[in-house]
Scaffold this motif. Structure first.
Motif, PDB file in Angstrom:
ATOM      1  N   PRO A 184       2.757 -95.818 -38.991  1.00  0.00           N
ATOM      2  CA  PRO A 184       2.160 -95.841 -40.595  1.00  0.00           C
ATOM      3  C   PRO A 184       1.892 -97.091 -40.915  1.00  0.00           C
ATOM      4  CG  PRO A 184       4.713 -95.935 -40.160  1.00  0.00           C
ATOM      5  CD  PRO A 184       4.282 -95.653 -38.861  1.00  0.00           C
ATOM      6  N   VAL A 185       0.518 -97.167 -41.454  1.00  0.00           N
ATOM      7  CA  VAL A 185      -0.061 -98.750 -41.828  1.00  0.00           C
ATOM      8  C   VAL A 185      -0.331 -98.286 -43.501  1.00  0.00           C
ATOM      9  CG1 VAL A 185      -0.927 -99.372 -39.431  1.00  0.00           C
ATOM     10  CG2 VAL A 185      -2.246 -97.851 -41.069  1.00  0.00           C
ATOM     11  N   VAL A 186      -0.399 -99.647 -44.039  1.00  0.00           N
ATOM     12  CA  VAL A 186      -1.048 -99.697 -45.465  1.00  0.00           C
ATOM     13  C   VAL A 186      -2.562-100.137 -45.188  1.00  0.00           C
ATOM     14  CG1 VAL A 186      -0.777-100.429 -47.600  1.00  0.00           C
ATOM     15  CG2 VAL A 186       1.515-100.024 -46.347  1.00  0.00           C
ATOM     16  N   GLU A 187      -3.367 -99.443 -46.033  1.00  0.00           N
ATOM     17  CA  GLU A 187      -4.884 -99.655 -45.997  1.00  0.00           C
ATOM     18  C   GLU A 187      -5.105 -99.276 -47.342  1.00  0.00           C
ATOM     19  OE1 GLU A 187      -8.349 -97.837 -43.568  1.00  0.00           O
ATOM     20  OE2 GLU A 187      -7.108 -98.818 -42.585  1.00  0.00           O
ATOM     21  N   ASP A 188      -5.796-100.474 -47.952  1.00  0.00           N
ATOM     22  CA  ASP A 188      -6.134-100.090 -49.440  1.00  0.00           C
ATOM     23  C   ASP A 188      -5.188 -99.532 -50.255  1.00  0.00           C
ATOM     24  OD1 ASP A 188      -8.847-101.167 -48.479  1.00  0.00           O
ATOM     25  OD2 ASP A 188      -9.325 -99.019 -48.134  1.00  0.00           O
ATOM     26  N   GLY A 189      -3.834-100.000 -50.196  1.00  0.00           N
ATOM     27  CA  GLY A 189      -2.867 -99.635 -50.920  1.00  0.00           C
ATOM     28  C   GLY A 189      -2.418 -98.563 -50.705  1.00  0.00           C
ATOM     29  N   GLU A 190      -2.976 -97.696 -49.683  1.00  0.00           N
ATOM     30  CA  GLU A 190      -2.404 -96.373 -49.333  1.00  0.00           C
ATOM     31  C   GLU A 190      -1.782 -96.433 -47.836  1.00  0.00           C
ATOM     32  OE1 GLU A 190      -5.341 -93.718 -49.700  1.00  0.00           O
ATOM     33  OE2 GLU A 190      -5.919 -93.974 -51.761  1.00  0.00           O
ATOM     34  N   LEU A 191      -0.639 -95.520 -47.875  1.00  0.00           N
ATOM     35  CA  LEU A 191       0.056 -95.599 -46.438  1.00  0.00           C
ATOM     36  C   LEU A 191      -0.933 -94.372 -45.616  1.00  0.00           C
ATOM     37  CD1 LEU A 191       2.567 -96.565 -44.861  1.00  0.00           C
ATOM     38  CD2 LEU A 191       3.806 -94.446 -45.816  1.00  0.00           C
ATOM     39  N   LYS A 192      -0.771 -94.592 -44.423  1.00  0.00           N
ATOM     40  CA  LYS A 192      -1.613 -93.752 -43.727  1.00  0.00           C
ATOM     41  C   LYS A 192      -1.221 -93.926 -41.950  1.00  0.00           C
ATOM     42  CE  LYS A 192      -5.854 -94.813 -44.615  1.00  0.00           C
ATOM     43  NZ  LYS A 192      -7.503 -94.854 -44.811  1.00  0.00           N
ATOM     44  N   ALA A 193      -1.692 -92.867 -41.145  1.00  0.00           N
ATOM     45  CA  ALA A 193      -1.334 -93.326 -39.623  1.00  0.00           C
ATOM     46  C   ALA A 193      -2.481 -94.141 -39.328  1.00  0.00           C
ATOM     47  CB  ALA A 193      -1.362 -91.818 -38.976  1.00  0.00           C
ATOM     48  N   GLY A 194      -2.055 -94.913 -38.221  1.00  0.00           N
ATOM     49  CA  GLY A 194      -2.916 -96.022 -37.628  1.00  0.00           C
ATOM     50  C   GLY A 194      -2.707 -96.015 -36.056  1.00  0.00           C
ATOM     51  N   ALA A 195      -3.535 -96.426 -35.294  1.00  0.00           N
ATOM     52  CA  ALA A 195      -3.408 -96.881 -33.749  1.00  0.00           C
ATOM     53  C   ALA A 195      -3.104 -98.370 -33.784  1.00  0.00           C
ATOM     54  CB  ALA A 195      -4.673 -96.251 -33.056  1.00  0.00           C
ATOM     55  N   VAL A 196      -1.778 -98.766 -33.353  1.00  0.00           N
ATOM     56  CA  VAL A 196      -1.507-100.186 -33.306  1.00  0.00           C
ATOM     57  C   VAL A 196      -0.936-100.611 -32.029  1.00  0.00           C
ATOM     58  CG1 VAL A 196       0.172-102.075 -34.507  1.00  0.00           C
ATOM     59  CG2 VAL A 196      -0.877 -99.852 -35.722  1.00  0.00           C
ATOM     60  N   MET A 197      -1.520-101.723 -31.415  1.00  0.00           N
ATOM     61  CA  MET A 197      -1.102-102.260 -30.249  1.00  0.00           C
ATOM     62  C   MET A 197      -0.437-103.676 -30.662  1.00  0.00           C
ATOM     63  SD  MET A 197      -3.364-103.302 -26.897  1.00  0.00           S
ATOM     64  CE  MET A 197      -4.137-104.723 -27.730  1.00  0.00           C
ATOM     65  N   ARG A 198       0.495-103.920 -30.005  1.00  0.00           N
ATOM     66  CA  ARG A 198       1.257-105.368 -30.237  1.00  0.00           C
ATOM     67  C   ARG A 198       1.202-106.275 -28.951  1.00  0.00           C
ATOM     68  NH1 ARG A 198       7.417-105.225 -32.334  1.00  0.00           N
ATOM     69  NH2 ARG A 198       6.764-107.278 -32.501  1.00  0.00           N
ATOM     70  N   CYS A 199       0.593-107.352 -29.399  1.00  0.00           N
ATOM     71  CA  CYS A 199       0.491-108.458 -28.355  1.00  0.00           C
ATOM     72  C   CYS A 199       1.506-109.452 -28.393  1.00  0.00           C
ATOM     73  CB  CYS A 199      -0.956-108.794 -28.035  1.00  0.00           C
ATOM     74  SG  CYS A 199      -1.973-107.431 -27.360  1.00  0.00           S
ATOM     75  N   THR A 200       1.822-110.089 -27.499  1.00  0.00           N
ATOM     76  CA  THR A 200       2.602-111.515 -27.454  1.00  0.00           C
ATOM     77  C   THR A 200       1.779-112.571 -26.762  1.00  0.00           C
ATOM     78  OG1 THR A 200       4.759-110.285 -28.007  1.00  0.00           O
ATOM     79  CG2 THR A 200       4.949-112.663 -27.239  1.00  0.00           C
ATOM     80  N   LEU A 201       1.604-113.625 -27.177  1.00  0.00           N
ATOM     81  CA  LEU A 201       1.116-114.747 -26.664  1.00  0.00           C
ATOM     82  C   LEU A 201       2.168-115.831 -26.267  1.00  0.00           C
ATOM     83  CD1 LEU A 201      -1.689-116.012 -25.449  1.00  0.00           C
ATOM     84  CD2 LEU A 201      -1.882-117.264 -27.893  1.00  0.00           C
ATOM     85  N   SER A 202       2.284-116.173 -24.801  1.00  0.00           N
ATOM     86  CA  SER A 202       3.268-117.084 -24.349  1.00  0.00           C
ATOM     87  C   SER A 202       2.306-118.219 -24.197  1.00  0.00           C
ATOM     88  CB  SER A 202       4.170-116.610 -23.180  1.00  0.00           C
ATOM     89  OG  SER A 202       4.736-115.538 -23.690  1.00  0.00           O
ATOM     90  N   VAL A 203       2.803-119.530 -24.749  1.00  0.00           N
ATOM     91  CA  VAL A 203       1.751-120.710 -24.673  1.00  0.00           C
ATOM     92  C   VAL A 203       2.664-121.881 -24.149  1.00  0.00           C
ATOM     93  CG1 VAL A 203       0.453-122.069 -25.914  1.00  0.00           C
ATOM     94  CG2 VAL A 203       0.889-119.574 -26.789  1.00  0.00           C
ATOM     95  N   ASP A 204       2.075-122.650 -23.196  1.00  0.00           N
ATOM     96  CA  ASP A 204       2.762-124.030 -22.842  1.00  0.00           C
ATOM     97  C   ASP A 204       2.533-125.260 -24.226  1.00  0.00           C
ATOM     98  OD1 ASP A 204       3.365-126.387 -21.531  1.00  0.00           O
ATOM     99  OD2 ASP A 204       2.163-126.056 -19.847  1.00  0.00           O
ATOM    100  N   HIS A 205       3.341-125.446 -24.599  1.00  0.00           N
ATOM    101  CA  HIS A 205       3.468-126.437 -25.635  1.00  0.00           C
ATOM    102  C   HIS A 205       3.056-127.666 -25.162  1.00  0.00           C
ATOM    103  CE1 HIS A 205       3.525-127.343 -29.889  1.00  0.00           C
ATOM    104  NE2 HIS A 205       4.834-126.743 -30.073  1.00  0.00           N
ATOM    105  N   ARG A 206       3.023-128.133 -23.902  1.00  0.00           N
ATOM    106  CA  ARG A 206       2.589-129.298 -23.580  1.00  0.00           C
ATOM    107  C   ARG A 206       0.846-129.388 -23.626  1.00  0.00           C
ATOM    108  NH1 ARG A 206       4.663-129.491 -17.773  1.00  0.00           N
ATOM    109  NH2 ARG A 206       3.561-127.411 -17.814  1.00  0.00           N
ATOM    110  N   ALA A 207       0.370-128.369 -23.377  1.00  0.00           N
ATOM    111  CA  ALA A 207      -1.053-128.262 -23.247  1.00  0.00           C
ATOM    112  C   ALA A 207      -1.606-127.601 -24.731  1.00  0.00           C
ATOM    113  CB  ALA A 207      -1.685-127.308 -22.191  1.00  0.00           C
ATOM    114  N   VAL A 208      -1.065-127.083 -25.517  1.00  0.00           N
ATOM    115  CA  VAL A 208      -1.506-126.179 -26.540  1.00  0.00           C
ATOM    116  C   VAL A 208      -0.532-126.402 -27.835  1.00  0.00           C
ATOM    117  CG1 VAL A 208      -2.436-124.066 -27.536  1.00  0.00           C
ATOM    118  CG2 VAL A 208      -3.178-124.470 -25.197  1.00  0.00           C
ATOM    119  N   ASP A 209      -1.097-126.602 -28.741  1.00  0.00           N
ATOM    120  CA  ASP A 209      -0.399-126.753 -30.006  1.00  0.00           C
ATOM    121  C   ASP A 209      -0.114-125.398 -30.760  1.00  0.00           C
ATOM    122  OD1 ASP A 209       0.516-129.347 -29.633  1.00  0.00           O
ATOM    123  OD2 ASP A 209      -1.043-130.177 -30.908  1.00  0.00           O
ATOM    124  N   GLY A 210       0.783-124.910 -31.561  1.00  0.00           N
ATOM    125  CA  GLY A 210       0.746-123.751 -32.348  1.00  0.00           C
ATOM    126  C   GLY A 210      -0.421-123.569 -33.149  1.00  0.00           C
ATOM    127  N   ALA A 211      -0.931-124.266 -33.900  1.00  0.00           N
ATOM    128  CA  ALA A 211      -2.111-123.884 -34.643  1.00  0.00           C
ATOM    129  C   ALA A 211      -3.271-123.402 -34.133  1.00  0.00           C
ATOM    130  CB  ALA A 211      -2.458-125.106 -35.512  1.00  0.00           C
TER     131      ALA A 211
END
Length: 288
Positions: free
Chosen positions: A240-267
């Motif tokens: 379920p996702v909210v789109e234009d204030g309405e609840l509807k079904a959506g296709a959603v993919m979750r991704c997690t980025l792991s980062v080396d903080h020595r080389a790349v900052d959070g921003a």
């Protein structure tokens, strides 16, 4: 000089080397008349010893378990991952990506594509284009400097019977989806057959680990040194996702980025992830 018993007079020990070294005369015991050193004595002493066959550890069974010896690849993987987790300061960013447009484009592309394009092929392309647009993310860490790359060479984690390996899709940003698909299929096949050449799995600056095909919704991956980041990709699910204030079904993919903080900052990592998300949600932008 000392004669070694050859029929021709004047032959000496150095004529008996046979390309394999010369025996120490003091250690030789002659088998000829009156203990004379003859040809066969020198040849026997100069022969290269044959190394014993390597001992292959067998599976050991006990009460209620089987003990399977570690393969060389498994030992290498364990050593590298322990070093990465212990010495690389990881931080993690999560994002949810709406997949409706990409799924529709994929269906349209596959109607005329020379080979079927997978969601993973789109992910490889989007990662590479995002690395081009945010070049400060396209780096690896060294003890003396950051190494920033001109091309986006993207590694794709492939599971094999002996362990995980990450073949490299070279210049993925400059390739069509059909070529990326062909490269990934070829590299994955060679990886599973144990036929990858070193240049096919060494290098790159970024890794993708996709467990979506196994139904995994979300996970965090360990960075593959010296890369500065790895993207863990989960399954696309109806939510379920909210789109234009309405609840509807959506296709959603979750991704997690792991980062080396020595080389790349959070921003910077957040900026790159936003670009990647934008390309996935508006996939025509990565094809232009």
């Amino acid at each position: 000089g000392v004669s070694c018993g050859h029929a021709k007079p004047g032959w000496r020990l150095d004529h008996c080397r046979r390309g394999r070294g010369v025996a120490d005369l003091a250690s030789l015991k002659g088998s000829g008349p009156n203990g004379r050193i003859v040809k066969r004595d020198v040849e026997a002493a100069s022969a290269v010893p044959v190394a014993p066959a390597p001992v292959i550890a067998a599976t050991v069974s006990g009460p209620g378990f089987d003990e399977i010896p570690h393969s060389g690849m498994r030992k290498t993987i364990a050593r590298r991952l322990v070093k990465s987790k212990a010495t690389v300061p990881h931080f993690y960013l999560d994002v949810e990506i709406r997949m409706e447009r990409l799924l529709a484009l994929r269906e349209q592309v596959n109607q005329s594509a020379p080979r079927k394009i997978s969601i993973n092929d789109f992910i490889v392309k989007a990662v590479a284009v995002a690395l081009r647009q945010v070049p400060a993310m396209n780096v690896t860490w060294t003890d003396t400097a950051l190494r920033q790359y001109h091309e986006a060479d993207v590694c794709v984690a492939v599971s094999t019977d002996t362990g995980l390996i990450t073949p490299v899709v070279r210049n993925a940003g400059g390739k069509a989806l059909s070529q990326i698909s062909a490269d990934v299929a070829k590299l994955a096949g060679r990886a599973r057959d144990g036929r990858l050449r070193p240049e096919e799995y060494q290098g790159g600056s970024f890794t993708i680990s996709n467990l979506g095909m196994f139904g995994v919704e979300q996970f965090s991956a360990i960075i593959n040194p010296p890369h500065a980041a790895i993207l863990a990709v989960g399954a696309t699910q109806q939510k379920p996702v909210v789109e234009d204030g309405e609840l509807k079904a959506g296709a959603v993919m979750r991704c997690t980025l792991s980062v080396d903080h020595r080389a790349v900052d959070g921003a910077l990592a957040a900026q790159w992830l936003a670009v990647f998300k934008g390309l996935m949600e508006n996939p025509l932008g990565m094809l232009i």
